[in-house]
Design a protein around this motif. Sequence first.
Motif, PDB file in Angstrom:
ATOM      1  N   ILE A  69       0.879  -1.171   0.000  1.00 27.50           N
ATOM      2  CA  ILE A  69       0.000   0.000   0.000  1.00 27.50           C
ATOM      3  C   ILE A  69       0.914   1.218   0.000  1.00 27.50           C
ATOM      4  O   ILE A  69       1.685   1.440   0.931  1.00 27.50           O
ATOM      5  CB  ILE A  69      -0.935   0.018   1.227  1.00 27.50           C
ATOM      6  CG1 ILE A  69      -1.840  -1.223   1.202  1.00 27.50           C
ATOM      7  CG2 ILE A  69      -1.768   1.303   1.217  1.00 27.50           C
ATOM      8  CD1 ILE A  69      -2.710  -1.373   2.422  1.00 27.50           C
ATOM      9  N   HIS A  70       0.855   1.981  -1.072  1.00 30.86           N
ATOM     10  CA  HIS A  70       1.723   3.134  -1.248  1.00 30.86           C
ATOM     11  C   HIS A  70       1.198   4.350  -0.494  1.00 30.86           C
ATOM     12  O   HIS A  70       0.065   4.373  -0.034  1.00 30.86           O
ATOM     13  CB  HIS A  70       1.876   3.457  -2.741  1.00 30.86           C
ATOM     14  CG  HIS A  70       2.697   2.456  -3.464  1.00 30.86           C
ATOM     15  ND1 HIS A  70       4.041   2.607  -3.660  1.00 30.86           N
ATOM     16  CD2 HIS A  70       2.371   1.262  -4.007  1.00 30.86           C
ATOM     17  CE1 HIS A  70       4.510   1.565  -4.307  1.00 30.86           C
ATOM     18  NE2 HIS A  70       3.517   0.732  -4.526  1.00 30.86           N
ATOM     19  N   THR A  71       2.037   5.358  -0.412  1.00 28.28           N
ATOM     20  CA  THR A  71       1.672   6.581   0.301  1.00 28.28           C
ATOM     21  C   THR A  71       0.478   7.286  -0.335  1.00 28.28           C
ATOM     22  O   THR A  71      -0.177   8.078   0.322  1.00 28.28           O
ATOM     23  CB  THR A  71       2.869   7.550   0.362  1.00 28.28           C
ATOM     24  OG1 THR A  71       3.353   7.755  -0.961  1.00 28.28           O
ATOM     25  CG2 THR A  71       3.974   6.998   1.243  1.00 28.28           C
ATOM     26  N   ASP A  72       0.183   6.979  -1.611  1.00 22.75           N
ATOM     27  CA  ASP A  72      -1.001   7.563  -2.245  1.00 22.75           C
ATOM     28  C   ASP A  72      -2.261   6.761  -1.923  1.00 22.75           C
ATOM     29  O   ASP A  72      -3.339   7.055  -2.421  1.00 22.75           O
ATOM     30  CB  ASP A  72      -0.806   7.704  -3.754  1.00 22.75           C
ATOM     31  CG  ASP A  72      -0.573   6.375  -4.470  1.00 22.75           C
ATOM     32  OD1 ASP A  72      -0.640   5.298  -3.822  1.00 22.75           O
ATOM     33  OD2 ASP A  72      -0.327   6.393  -5.687  1.00 22.75           O
ATOM     34  N   GLY A  73      -2.110   5.704  -1.087  1.00 23.82           N
ATOM     35  CA  GLY A  73      -3.241   4.891  -0.653  1.00 23.82           C
ATOM     36  C   GLY A  73      -3.608   3.763  -1.591  1.00 23.82           C
ATOM     37  O   GLY A  73      -4.488   2.960  -1.296  1.00 23.82           O
ATOM     38  N   VAL A  74      -2.942   3.658  -2.717  1.00 24.75           N
ATOM     39  CA  VAL A  74      -3.256   2.624  -3.702  1.00 24.75           C
ATOM     40  C   VAL A  74      -2.445   1.366  -3.407  1.00 24.75           C
ATOM     41  O   VAL A  74      -1.248   1.434  -3.129  1.00 24.75           O
ATOM     42  CB  VAL A  74      -2.957   3.132  -5.138  1.00 24.75           C
ATOM     43  CG1 VAL A  74      -3.198   2.048  -6.164  1.00 24.75           C
ATOM     44  CG2 VAL A  74      -3.802   4.363  -5.446  1.00 24.75           C
ATOM     45  N   ALA A 110      10.908   7.574 -13.202  1.00 24.05           N
ATOM     46  CA  ALA A 110      11.241   8.209 -11.928  1.00 24.05           C
ATOM     47  C   ALA A 110      11.405   7.125 -10.857  1.00 24.05           C
ATOM     48  O   ALA A 110      10.759   6.088 -10.913  1.00 24.05           O
ATOM     49  CB  ALA A 110      10.160   9.203 -11.550  1.00 24.05           C
ATOM     50  N   PRO A 111      12.256   7.365  -9.871  1.00 25.42           N
ATOM     51  CA  PRO A 111      12.575   6.321  -8.890  1.00 25.42           C
ATOM     52  C   PRO A 111      11.495   6.119  -7.826  1.00 25.42           C
ATOM     53  O   PRO A 111      10.709   7.014  -7.529  1.00 25.42           O
ATOM     54  CB  PRO A 111      13.861   6.841  -8.249  1.00 25.42           C
ATOM     55  CG  PRO A 111      13.741   8.324  -8.352  1.00 25.42           C
ATOM     56  CD  PRO A 111      13.038   8.577  -9.659  1.00 25.42           C
ATOM     57  N   CYS A 112      11.516   4.915  -7.259  1.00 29.49           N
ATOM     58  CA  CYS A 112      10.698   4.627  -6.083  1.00 29.49           C
ATOM     59  C   CYS A 112      11.354   5.306  -4.875  1.00 29.49           C
ATOM     60  O   CYS A 112      12.473   5.831  -4.980  1.00 29.49           O
ATOM     61  CB  CYS A 112      10.597   3.112  -5.863  1.00 29.49           C
ATOM     62  SG  CYS A 112      12.139   2.335  -5.302  1.00 29.49           S
ATOM     63  N   GLY A 136       5.284   7.809  -7.264  1.00 29.08           N
ATOM     64  CA  GLY A 136       6.528   8.529  -7.075  1.00 29.08           C
ATOM     65  C   GLY A 136       6.466   9.868  -6.369  1.00 29.08           C
ATOM     66  O   GLY A 136       7.496  10.522  -6.201  1.00 29.08           O
ATOM     67  N   ALA A 137       5.308  10.303  -5.916  1.00 27.17           N
ATOM     68  CA  ALA A 137       5.183  11.651  -5.347  1.00 27.17           C
ATOM     69  C   ALA A 137       6.065  11.850  -4.117  1.00 27.17           C
ATOM     70  O   ALA A 137       6.750  12.876  -4.000  1.00 27.17           O
ATOM     71  CB  ALA A 137       3.729  11.957  -5.011  1.00 27.17           C
ATOM     72  N   VAL A 138       6.074  10.890  -3.202  1.00 25.95           N
ATOM     73  CA  VAL A 138       6.882  11.037  -1.990  1.00 25.95           C
ATOM     74  C   VAL A 138       8.371  10.993  -2.345  1.00 25.95           C
ATOM     75  O   VAL A 138       9.164  11.786  -1.830  1.00 25.95           O
ATOM     76  CB  VAL A 138       6.525   9.958  -0.941  1.00 25.95           C
ATOM     77  CG1 VAL A 138       7.470  10.003   0.249  1.00 25.95           C
ATOM     78  CG2 VAL A 138       5.079  10.138  -0.476  1.00 25.95           C
ATOM     79  N   ALA A 139       8.753  10.100  -3.242  1.00 26.11           N
ATOM     80  CA  ALA A 139      10.154  10.023  -3.672  1.00 26.11           C
ATOM     81  C   ALA A 139      10.600  11.336  -4.295  1.00 26.11           C
ATOM     82  O   ALA A 139      11.690  11.840  -3.999  1.00 26.11           O
ATOM     83  CB  ALA A 139      10.340   8.874  -4.662  1.00 26.11           C
ATOM     84  N   PRO A 157       3.031   8.091 -16.139  1.00 23.80           N
ATOM     85  CA  PRO A 157       3.709   6.963 -15.482  1.00 23.80           C
ATOM     86  C   PRO A 157       4.071   5.858 -16.454  1.00 23.80           C
ATOM     87  O   PRO A 157       3.289   5.526 -17.358  1.00 23.80           O
ATOM     88  CB  PRO A 157       2.676   6.458 -14.467  1.00 23.80           C
ATOM     89  CG  PRO A 157       1.757   7.612 -14.248  1.00 23.80           C
ATOM     90  CD  PRO A 157       1.713   8.356 -15.555  1.00 23.80           C
ATOM     91  N   GLU A 158       5.252   5.316 -16.300  1.00 23.99           N
ATOM     92  CA  GLU A 158       5.704   4.172 -17.090  1.00 23.99           C
ATOM     93  C   GLU A 158       4.786   2.990 -16.776  1.00 23.99           C
ATOM     94  O   GLU A 158       4.465   2.733 -15.618  1.00 23.99           O
ATOM     95  CB  GLU A 158       7.156   3.828 -16.732  1.00 23.99           C
ATOM     96  CG  GLU A 158       7.712   2.605 -17.409  1.00 23.99           C
ATOM     97  CD  GLU A 158       8.008   2.778 -18.877  1.00 23.99           C
ATOM     98  OE1 GLU A 158       8.298   1.757 -19.519  1.00 23.99           O
ATOM     99  OE2 GLU A 158       7.952   3.911 -19.400  1.00 23.99           O
ATOM    100  N   LYS A 159       4.354   2.282 -17.787  1.00 24.33           N
ATOM    101  CA  LYS A 159       3.528   1.089 -17.580  1.00 24.33           C
ATOM    102  C   LYS A 159       4.433  -0.111 -17.458  1.00 24.33           C
ATOM    103  O   LYS A 159       5.365  -0.296 -18.228  1.00 24.33           O
ATOM    104  CB  LYS A 159       2.559   0.914 -18.748  1.00 24.33           C
ATOM    105  CG  LYS A 159       1.557   2.039 -18.861  1.00 24.33           C
ATOM    106  CD  LYS A 159       0.307   1.578 -19.540  1.00 24.33           C
ATOM    107  CE  LYS A 159      -0.631   2.691 -19.838  1.00 24.33           C
ATOM    108  NZ  LYS A 159      -1.429   3.200 -18.806  1.00 24.33           N
ATOM    109  N   TYR A 160       4.172  -0.921 -16.435  1.00 22.00           N
ATOM    110  CA  TYR A 160       4.945  -2.153 -16.249  1.00 22.00           C
ATOM    111  C   TYR A 160       4.087  -3.207 -15.620  1.00 22.00           C
ATOM    112  O   TYR A 160       2.971  -2.964 -15.220  1.00 22.00           O
ATOM    113  CB  TYR A 160       6.207  -1.900 -15.432  1.00 22.00           C
ATOM    114  CG  TYR A 160       5.981  -1.370 -14.056  1.00 22.00           C
ATOM    115  CD1 TYR A 160       5.950  -2.227 -12.958  1.00 22.00           C
ATOM    116  CD2 TYR A 160       5.796  -0.010 -13.830  1.00 22.00           C
ATOM    117  CE1 TYR A 160       5.744  -1.736 -11.689  1.00 22.00           C
ATOM    118  CE2 TYR A 160       5.583   0.477 -12.559  1.00 22.00           C
ATOM    119  CZ  TYR A 160       5.555  -0.392 -11.498  1.00 22.00           C
ATOM    120  OH  TYR A 160       5.342   0.095 -10.228  1.00 22.00           O
TER     121      TYR A 160
END
Length: 160
Positions: A69-74, A110-112, A136-139, A157-160
Amino acid sequence: MEKEKYKRPGWDEYFFGIIDAISKRATCDRGRTAAVIVRDNMILATGYVGAPKGLPSCDEIGHLFEETIHTDGVKRKHCVRTTHAEQNAIAQAAKHGVSIDKAKMYMKMAPCLHCAKMIINSGINEIICMKGYAAGAVAEQFLKDAGVKITIVDKTPEKY
Protein backbone atom coordinates in the motif's frame (compact mmCIF):
# COMPACT_ATOMS: atom_id res chain seq x y z
CA MET A 1 18.43 15.23 -54.64
CA GLU A 2 20.15 16.85 -51.68
CA LYS A 3 21.48 14.61 -48.92
CA GLU A 4 19.79 15.19 -45.57
CA LYS A 5 22.19 16.64 -43.03
CA TYR A 6 23.04 14.36 -40.12
CA LYS A 7 21.73 15.62 -36.79
CA ARG A 8 23.98 14.59 -33.93
CA PRO A 9 21.98 13.65 -30.81
CA GLY A 10 22.20 15.86 -27.72
CA TRP A 11 23.54 14.38 -24.49
CA ASP A 12 20.12 13.53 -23.03
CA GLU A 13 19.05 11.76 -26.22
CA TYR A 14 22.40 9.93 -26.32
CA PHE A 15 22.13 8.65 -22.73
CA PHE A 16 18.46 7.68 -23.17
CA GLY A 17 19.54 5.61 -26.20
CA ILE A 18 22.13 3.88 -24.04
CA ILE A 19 19.47 3.20 -21.38
CA ASP A 20 17.31 1.58 -24.05
CA ALA A 21 20.16 -0.75 -25.03
CA ILE A 22 21.08 -1.61 -21.42
CA SER A 23 17.44 -2.30 -20.48
CA LYS A 24 17.44 -5.24 -22.90
CA ARG A 25 19.66 -7.08 -20.34
CA ALA A 26 16.97 -6.83 -17.61
CA THR A 27 15.69 -10.15 -16.30
CA CYS A 28 12.16 -9.18 -15.17
CA ASP A 29 9.58 -8.67 -17.90
CA ARG A 30 7.59 -6.31 -15.64
CA GLY A 31 10.36 -3.75 -15.61
CA ARG A 32 12.91 -4.02 -18.37
CA THR A 33 14.53 -0.79 -17.35
CA ALA A 34 18.00 0.64 -16.84
CA ALA A 35 19.97 3.51 -15.35
CA VAL A 36 23.19 5.28 -16.33
CA ILE A 37 25.31 7.40 -13.98
CA VAL A 38 27.42 10.09 -15.65
CA ARG A 39 29.68 12.98 -14.76
CA ASP A 40 30.91 15.49 -17.32
CA ASN A 41 29.10 13.40 -19.99
CA MET A 42 31.26 10.37 -19.19
CA ILE A 43 29.61 7.11 -18.14
CA LEU A 44 30.63 6.07 -14.62
CA ALA A 45 28.29 3.11 -14.04
CA THR A 46 25.23 1.38 -15.46
CA GLY A 47 22.57 -0.89 -14.03
CA TYR A 48 19.50 -2.79 -15.11
CA VAL A 49 16.67 -4.58 -13.31
CA GLY A 50 17.66 -8.08 -12.30
CA ALA A 51 17.89 -10.68 -9.57
CA PRO A 52 20.87 -10.42 -7.21
CA LYS A 53 24.03 -11.99 -8.61
CA GLY A 54 23.92 -15.80 -8.57
CA LEU A 55 20.19 -16.01 -7.81
CA PRO A 56 17.54 -17.14 -10.31
CA SER A 57 15.71 -14.38 -12.19
CA CYS A 58 12.04 -13.78 -12.92
CA ASP A 59 12.66 -14.80 -16.51
CA GLU A 60 13.90 -18.19 -15.21
CA ILE A 61 11.51 -19.04 -12.34
CA GLY A 62 8.79 -16.39 -12.33
CA HIS A 63 7.93 -13.35 -10.28
CA LEU A 64 7.95 -13.00 -6.49
CA PHE A 65 5.05 -10.63 -5.86
CA GLU A 66 4.22 -8.68 -2.72
CA GLU A 67 1.30 -6.32 -2.30
CA THR A 68 2.21 -2.87 -1.08
CA ILE A 69 0.00 0.00 0.00
CA HIS A 70 1.72 3.13 -1.25
CA THR A 71 1.67 6.58 0.30
CA ASP A 72 -1.00 7.56 -2.25
CA GLY A 73 -3.24 4.89 -0.65
CA VAL A 74 -3.26 2.62 -3.70
CA LYS A 75 -2.46 -1.07 -3.30
CA ARG A 76 -0.05 -2.35 -5.95
CA LYS A 77 1.70 -5.63 -6.66
CA HIS A 78 5.47 -5.44 -6.90
CA CYS A 79 7.97 -8.07 -7.92
CA VAL A 80 10.56 -8.19 -5.15
CA ARG A 81 12.84 -10.80 -6.72
CA THR A 82 14.78 -8.11 -8.55
CA THR A 83 17.09 -5.28 -7.65
CA HIS A 84 16.15 -1.98 -9.28
CA ALA A 85 18.28 -0.49 -12.05
CA GLU A 86 19.21 2.54 -9.93
CA GLN A 87 20.34 0.30 -7.06
CA ASN A 88 22.40 -1.87 -9.42
CA ALA A 89 24.11 1.17 -10.97
CA ILE A 90 25.00 2.56 -7.53
CA ALA A 91 26.21 -0.89 -6.40
CA GLN A 92 28.33 -1.27 -9.55
CA ALA A 93 30.03 2.06 -8.87
CA ALA A 94 30.68 1.07 -5.24
CA LYS A 95 32.01 -2.36 -6.20
CA HIS A 96 34.53 -0.83 -8.59
CA GLY A 97 35.49 2.11 -6.37
CA VAL A 98 34.00 4.76 -8.64
CA SER A 99 32.89 7.94 -6.89
CA ILE A 100 29.46 9.10 -8.03
CA ASP A 101 29.37 12.18 -5.82
CA LYS A 102 27.94 15.14 -7.76
CA ALA A 103 27.04 12.87 -10.69
CA LYS A 104 23.90 12.77 -12.81
CA MET A 105 21.69 9.69 -13.24
CA TYR A 106 19.56 8.95 -16.29
CA MET A 107 16.73 6.43 -15.93
CA LYS A 108 13.70 5.12 -17.76
CA MET A 109 11.22 6.08 -15.05
CA ALA A 110 11.24 8.21 -11.93
CA PRO A 111 12.58 6.32 -8.89
CA CYS A 112 10.70 4.63 -6.08
CA LEU A 113 11.23 5.91 -2.55
CA HIS A 114 13.93 3.32 -1.74
CA CYS A 115 15.93 4.23 -4.84
CA ALA A 116 15.43 7.95 -4.18
CA LYS A 117 16.98 7.54 -0.72
CA MET A 118 19.95 5.66 -2.21
CA ILE A 119 20.38 8.36 -4.84
CA ILE A 120 20.39 11.04 -2.14
CA ASN A 121 22.89 9.18 0.07
CA SER A 122 25.21 8.37 -2.85
CA GLY A 123 25.74 12.06 -3.61
CA ILE A 124 24.07 12.08 -7.03
CA ASN A 125 22.79 15.62 -7.45
CA GLU A 126 20.66 15.40 -10.59
CA ILE A 127 18.39 12.81 -12.17
CA ILE A 128 16.71 12.84 -15.57
CA CYS A 129 13.85 10.40 -16.14
CA MET A 130 12.10 9.47 -19.38
CA LYS A 131 8.75 8.76 -17.68
CA GLY A 132 7.02 9.27 -14.35
CA TYR A 133 6.30 6.66 -11.68
CA ALA A 134 2.71 6.10 -10.50
CA ALA A 135 3.71 6.01 -6.81
CA GLY A 136 6.53 8.53 -7.07
CA ALA A 137 5.18 11.65 -5.35
CA VAL A 138 6.88 11.04 -1.99
CA ALA A 139 10.15 10.02 -3.67
CA GLU A 140 10.10 13.20 -5.77
CA GLN A 141 9.52 15.30 -2.66
CA PHE A 142 12.42 13.58 -0.84
CA LEU A 143 14.71 14.31 -3.80
CA LYS A 144 13.65 17.96 -3.98
CA ASP A 145 14.00 18.41 -0.21
CA ALA A 146 17.53 16.94 -0.39
CA GLY A 147 18.51 19.32 -3.20
CA VAL A 148 18.60 16.69 -5.96
CA LYS A 149 17.44 18.22 -9.24
CA ILE A 150 14.81 16.02 -10.89
CA THR A 151 13.59 16.31 -14.47
CA ILE A 152 10.85 14.04 -15.77
CA VAL A 153 10.59 14.37 -19.55
CA ASP A 154 7.13 12.77 -19.78
CA LYS A 155 5.13 12.81 -16.50
CA THR A 156 2.96 9.93 -17.76
CA PRO A 157 3.71 6.96 -15.48
CA GLU A 158 5.70 4.17 -17.09
CA LYS A 159 3.53 1.09 -17.58
CA TYR A 160 4.95 -2.15 -16.25
